[in-house]
Each structure stands twice: as structure tokens, then as C-alpha cells.
Design a protein around this motif. Structure first.
Motif, PDB file in Angstrom:
ATOM      1  N   LEU A   1      10.857   2.090   1.347  1.00 27.75           N
ATOM      2  CA  LEU A   1      10.766   0.780   1.990  1.00 27.75           C
ATOM      3  C   LEU A   1      11.452   0.796   3.356  1.00 27.75           C
ATOM      4  O   LEU A   1      10.976   0.182   4.305  1.00 27.75           O
ATOM      5  CB  LEU A   1      11.398  -0.281   1.076  1.00 27.75           C
ATOM      6  CG  LEU A   1      11.362  -1.718   1.561  1.00 27.75           C
ATOM      7  CD1 LEU A   1       9.932  -2.178   1.797  1.00 27.75           C
ATOM      8  CD2 LEU A   1      12.042  -2.624   0.550  1.00 27.75           C
ATOM      9  N   GLU A   2      12.558   1.549   3.443  1.00 27.13           N
ATOM     10  CA  GLU A   2      13.280   1.647   4.708  1.00 27.13           C
ATOM     11  C   GLU A   2      12.344   2.246   5.756  1.00 27.13           C
ATOM     12  O   GLU A   2      11.696   3.249   5.520  1.00 27.13           O
ATOM     13  CB  GLU A   2      14.525   2.532   4.584  1.00 27.13           C
ATOM     14  CG  GLU A   2      15.540   2.060   3.577  1.00 27.13           C
ATOM     15  CD  GLU A   2      15.147   2.379   2.134  1.00 27.13           C
ATOM     16  OE1 GLU A   2      14.537   3.437   1.882  1.00 27.13           O
ATOM     17  OE2 GLU A   2      15.420   1.532   1.266  1.00 27.13           O
ATOM     18  N   GLY A   3      12.277   1.612   6.893  1.00 27.35           N
ATOM     19  CA  GLY A   3      11.445   2.105   7.976  1.00 27.35           C
ATOM     20  C   GLY A   3      10.038   1.532   7.994  1.00 27.35           C
ATOM     21  O   GLY A   3       9.289   1.739   8.957  1.00 27.35           O
ATOM     22  N   MET A   4       9.634   0.817   6.962  1.00 29.71           N
ATOM     23  CA  MET A   4       8.270   0.293   6.916  1.00 29.71           C
ATOM     24  C   MET A   4       8.059  -0.789   7.976  1.00 29.71           C
ATOM     25  O   MET A   4       6.987  -0.870   8.582  1.00 29.71           O
ATOM     26  CB  MET A   4       7.941  -0.228   5.511  1.00 29.71           C
ATOM     27  CG  MET A   4       6.478  -0.279   5.201  1.00 29.71           C
ATOM     28  SD  MET A   4       5.503   1.238   5.451  1.00 29.71           S
ATOM     29  CE  MET A   4       6.311   2.424   4.412  1.00 29.71           C
ATOM     30  N   ALA A   5       9.063  -1.621   8.232  1.00 27.70           N
ATOM     31  CA  ALA A   5       8.935  -2.647   9.280  1.00 27.70           C
ATOM     32  C   ALA A   5       8.751  -1.980  10.643  1.00 27.70           C
ATOM     33  O   ALA A   5       7.927  -2.432  11.452  1.00 27.70           O
ATOM     34  CB  ALA A   5      10.150  -3.566   9.283  1.00 27.70           C
ATOM     35  N   ASP A   6       9.483  -0.898  10.887  1.00 28.36           N
ATOM     36  CA  ASP A   6       9.315  -0.169  12.142  1.00 28.36           C
ATOM     37  C   ASP A   6       7.928   0.461  12.229  1.00 28.36           C
ATOM     38  O   ASP A   6       7.308   0.474  13.292  1.00 28.36           O
ATOM     39  CB  ASP A   6      10.376   0.916  12.289  1.00 28.36           C
ATOM     40  CG  ASP A   6      11.766   0.353  12.526  1.00 28.36           C
ATOM     41  OD1 ASP A   6      11.880  -0.797  13.004  1.00 28.36           O
ATOM     42  OD2 ASP A   6      12.742   1.070  12.227  1.00 28.36           O
TER      43      ASP A   6
ATOM     44  N   MET B   1       0.821  -1.218   0.000  1.00 25.99           N
ATOM     45  CA  MET B   1       0.000   0.000   0.000  1.00 25.99           C
ATOM     46  C   MET B   1       0.854   1.266   0.000  1.00 25.99           C
ATOM     47  O   MET B   1       0.614   2.173  -0.789  1.00 25.99           O
ATOM     48  CB  MET B   1      -0.921   0.007   1.226  1.00 25.99           C
ATOM     49  CG  MET B   1      -2.074  -0.965   1.097  1.00 25.99           C
ATOM     50  SD  MET B   1      -3.176  -0.922   2.506  1.00 25.99           S
ATOM     51  CE  MET B   1      -2.262  -1.911   3.677  1.00 25.99           C
ATOM     52  N   ARG B   2       1.835   1.347   0.872  1.00 26.50           N
ATOM     53  CA  ARG B   2       2.537   2.603   1.128  1.00 26.50           C
ATOM     54  C   ARG B   2       3.774   2.839   0.262  1.00 26.50           C
ATOM     55  O   ARG B   2       4.244   3.963   0.177  1.00 26.50           O
ATOM     56  CB  ARG B   2       2.911   2.680   2.603  1.00 26.50           C
ATOM     57  CG  ARG B   2       1.671   2.695   3.481  1.00 26.50           C
ATOM     58  CD  ARG B   2       2.017   2.442   4.935  1.00 26.50           C
ATOM     59  NE  ARG B   2       0.820   2.348   5.729  1.00 26.50           N
ATOM     60  CZ  ARG B   2       0.359   3.316   6.505  1.00 26.50           C
ATOM     61  NH1 ARG B   2       0.993   4.456   6.576  1.00 26.50           N
ATOM     62  NH2 ARG B   2      -0.738   3.140   7.212  1.00 26.50           N
TER      63      ARG B   2
ATOM     64  N   PRO C   1       5.106   7.272  -3.495  1.00 26.17           N
ATOM     65  CA  PRO C   1       5.411   6.152  -2.600  1.00 26.17           C
ATOM     66  C   PRO C   1       6.351   6.555  -1.463  1.00 26.17           C
ATOM     67  O   PRO C   1       7.205   7.432  -1.617  1.00 26.17           O
ATOM     68  CB  PRO C   1       6.080   5.130  -3.518  1.00 26.17           C
ATOM     69  CG  PRO C   1       6.623   5.923  -4.654  1.00 26.17           C
ATOM     70  CD  PRO C   1       5.685   7.077  -4.832  1.00 26.17           C
ATOM     71  N   LEU C   2       6.171   5.883  -0.346  1.00 27.87           N
ATOM     72  CA  LEU C   2       7.073   6.055   0.782  1.00 27.87           C
ATOM     73  C   LEU C   2       8.240   5.083   0.615  1.00 27.87           C
ATOM     74  O   LEU C   2       8.100   4.052  -0.047  1.00 27.87           O
ATOM     75  CB  LEU C   2       6.339   5.784   2.097  1.00 27.87           C
ATOM     76  CG  LEU C   2       5.173   6.723   2.406  1.00 27.87           C
ATOM     77  CD1 LEU C   2       4.489   6.293   3.704  1.00 27.87           C
ATOM     78  CD2 LEU C   2       5.637   8.160   2.495  1.00 27.87           C
TER      79      LEU C   2
ATOM     80  N   ALA D   1       3.631  12.865   5.645  1.00 34.53           N
ATOM     81  CA  ALA D   1       4.959  12.315   5.342  1.00 34.53           C
ATOM     82  C   ALA D   1       5.872  13.385   4.745  1.00 34.53           C
ATOM     83  O   ALA D   1       6.600  13.131   3.784  1.00 34.53           O
ATOM     84  CB  ALA D   1       4.841  11.095   4.427  1.00 34.53           C
ATOM     85  N   GLY D   2       5.778  14.599   5.292  1.00 31.05           N
ATOM     86  CA  GLY D   2       6.628  15.684   4.831  1.00 31.05           C
ATOM     87  C   GLY D   2       6.194  16.318   3.525  1.00 31.05           C
ATOM     88  O   GLY D   2       6.906  17.128   2.953  1.00 31.05           O
ATOM     89  N   ARG D   3       5.017  15.951   3.033  1.00 30.02           N
ATOM     90  CA  ARG D   3       4.510  16.473   1.755  1.00 30.02           C
ATOM     91  C   ARG D   3       3.234  17.265   2.018  1.00 30.02           C
ATOM     92  O   ARG D   3       2.386  16.837   2.793  1.00 30.02           O
ATOM     93  CB  ARG D   3       4.169  15.312   0.823  1.00 30.02           C
ATOM     94  CG  ARG D   3       5.328  14.349   0.649  1.00 30.02           C
ATOM     95  CD  ARG D   3       4.833  12.968   0.348  1.00 30.02           C
ATOM     96  NE  ARG D   3       5.967  12.066   0.228  1.00 30.02           N
ATOM     97  CZ  ARG D   3       5.874  10.845  -0.203  1.00 30.02           C
ATOM     98  NH1 ARG D   3       4.712  10.361  -0.572  1.00 30.02           N
ATOM     99  NH2 ARG D   3       6.934  10.098  -0.276  1.00 30.02           N
ATOM    100  N   VAL D   4       3.088  18.387   1.360  1.00 27.67           N
ATOM    101  CA  VAL D   4       1.869  19.182   1.499  1.00 27.67           C
ATOM    102  C   VAL D   4       0.887  18.740   0.418  1.00 27.67           C
ATOM    103  O   VAL D   4       1.209  18.742  -0.769  1.00 27.67           O
ATOM    104  CB  VAL D   4       2.173  20.691   1.398  1.00 27.67           C
ATOM    105  CG1 VAL D   4       0.882  21.491   1.498  1.00 27.67           C
ATOM    106  CG2 VAL D   4       3.154  21.107   2.492  1.00 27.67           C
TER     107      VAL D   4
END
Length: 169
Positions: free
Chosen positions: A33-38, A17-18, A30-31, A151-154
Motif C-alpha cells: 500500500l505504501e507508495g500507491m498514492a505516489d 487492483m494492485r 500484491p504490491l 515490480a522486482g519479480r520475475v
């Protein structure tokens, strides 16, 4: 359809999804992949502690590992004070089946039964016809177009609000 708490085992669904450009087109792309498990671990911990409702949409209760997406209800601070917000995502192969609308309605009905969360706000992108349609059909009231940071986006969004105790259709 049923809703269940997110678990760390839902990492694949979160990535689908993300981290997917199509799924995230209305959310600025897209966000990583790094950090998705966290992220899924934090969400699972908050759900287990009942601090927020991070729910997986399960189309068929007989197959609880098959998920169609997520619906989430949480509180956070804004410049105008704390608010409760709801958001959802439905994977492409499950879109157009009414699962998103049923999941949103189910979570709002749970909020009503528990007399929790107060007014609930939603901020779908102005370009996301499906999500804005869910807001209309469930009983949200349109307030205005607003800029929201995700996620830092306006993002240019529609601001909707509902009182689960009175307004759910």
C-alpha cells in the motif's frame, strides 16, 4: 464503455487492483500500500502530459466515477531497445463482461488513428487465460514465452505483438 485519463482521485481503484492478492496473483502477489498514492499521482501526471496513456475503464459514461479497471500504453527501454507495451486490469465484479477486450481494442484504435507507438507488445502471465485470450481475439501475434521482471519479480509470460495500423480485429 469509455476510457478516461487516470487522476489522483483513482487511488482507491489502484489499491483495489494492485494491492489485492487475487488481482495480483498472476503478477507475483500484491504490491504494498505504501507508495500507491505516489504511483497514481505519477501516472496521472504522465497521462496529463500525454507521455503515456494511463486510462481508467468506465463501464457507463453516465457514471464516470465508477471504474472497472485500467488499460495502459507506454514506452520503455529493454535490452533490445525501446518498445511500446500495453497492459490492463479489470476488477473482479466487472470481469467476464468483455470490458477488458473493448478497452484494449479502443486504445489500439486510438494508437492507429494517431499513428503513435509503432508495434505494441503485451506480456500477460502464461497462467492468465483471460488476458492471453484478449491478445488472441484482438489480433496480437504470439511470439514466445519470456521471463519478464515486474515490480522486482520475475514472471513467466507470453510475449505478444500487434501493429495497430494493420492487425487490430
Amino acid at each position: 464503455m469509455q476510457l478516461r485519463n487516470v487522476s489522483p482521485d483513482d487511488l482507491d481503484a489502484y489499491v483495489r487492483m494492485r494491492c489485492d492478492p487475487v488481482m495480483m496473483a498472476d503478477l507475483g502477489g500484491p504490491l504494498p500500500l505504501e507508495g500507491m498514492a505516489d504511483k497514481v499521482l505519477r501516472d496521472a501526471q504522465q497521462a496529463a502530459a500525454d507521455l503515456a496513456w494511463f486510462k481508467m475503464i468506465v463501464p457507463d459514461p453516465a457514471s464516470p466515477d465508477v471504474v472497472a479497471g485500467t488499460v495502459t500504453l507506454w514506452s520503455h527501454d529493454t535490452d533490445d531497445g525501446p518498445i511500446s507495451e500495453i497492459g490492463w486490469m479489470v476488477l473482479p465484479e466487472f470481469q467476464g463482461q468483455g470490458l477488458g477486450k473493448r478497452a484494449v481494442r479502443a486504445l489500439l484504435e486510438q494508437a492507429r488513428r494517431q499513428e503513435r507507438w509503432g508495434l505494441v507488445h503485451a506480456f500477460p502471465s502464461t497462467s492468465n487465460a483471460a488476458s492471453n485470450g484478449i491478445c488472441r481475439s484482438v489480433g496480437f501475434r504470439f511470439l514466445s514465452e519470456v521471463a519478464v521482471t515486474f515490480a522486482g519479480r520475475v514472471l513467466k509470460t507470453n510475449h505478444w505483438v500487434i501493429d495497430p495500423g494493420k492487425d487490430v480485429n
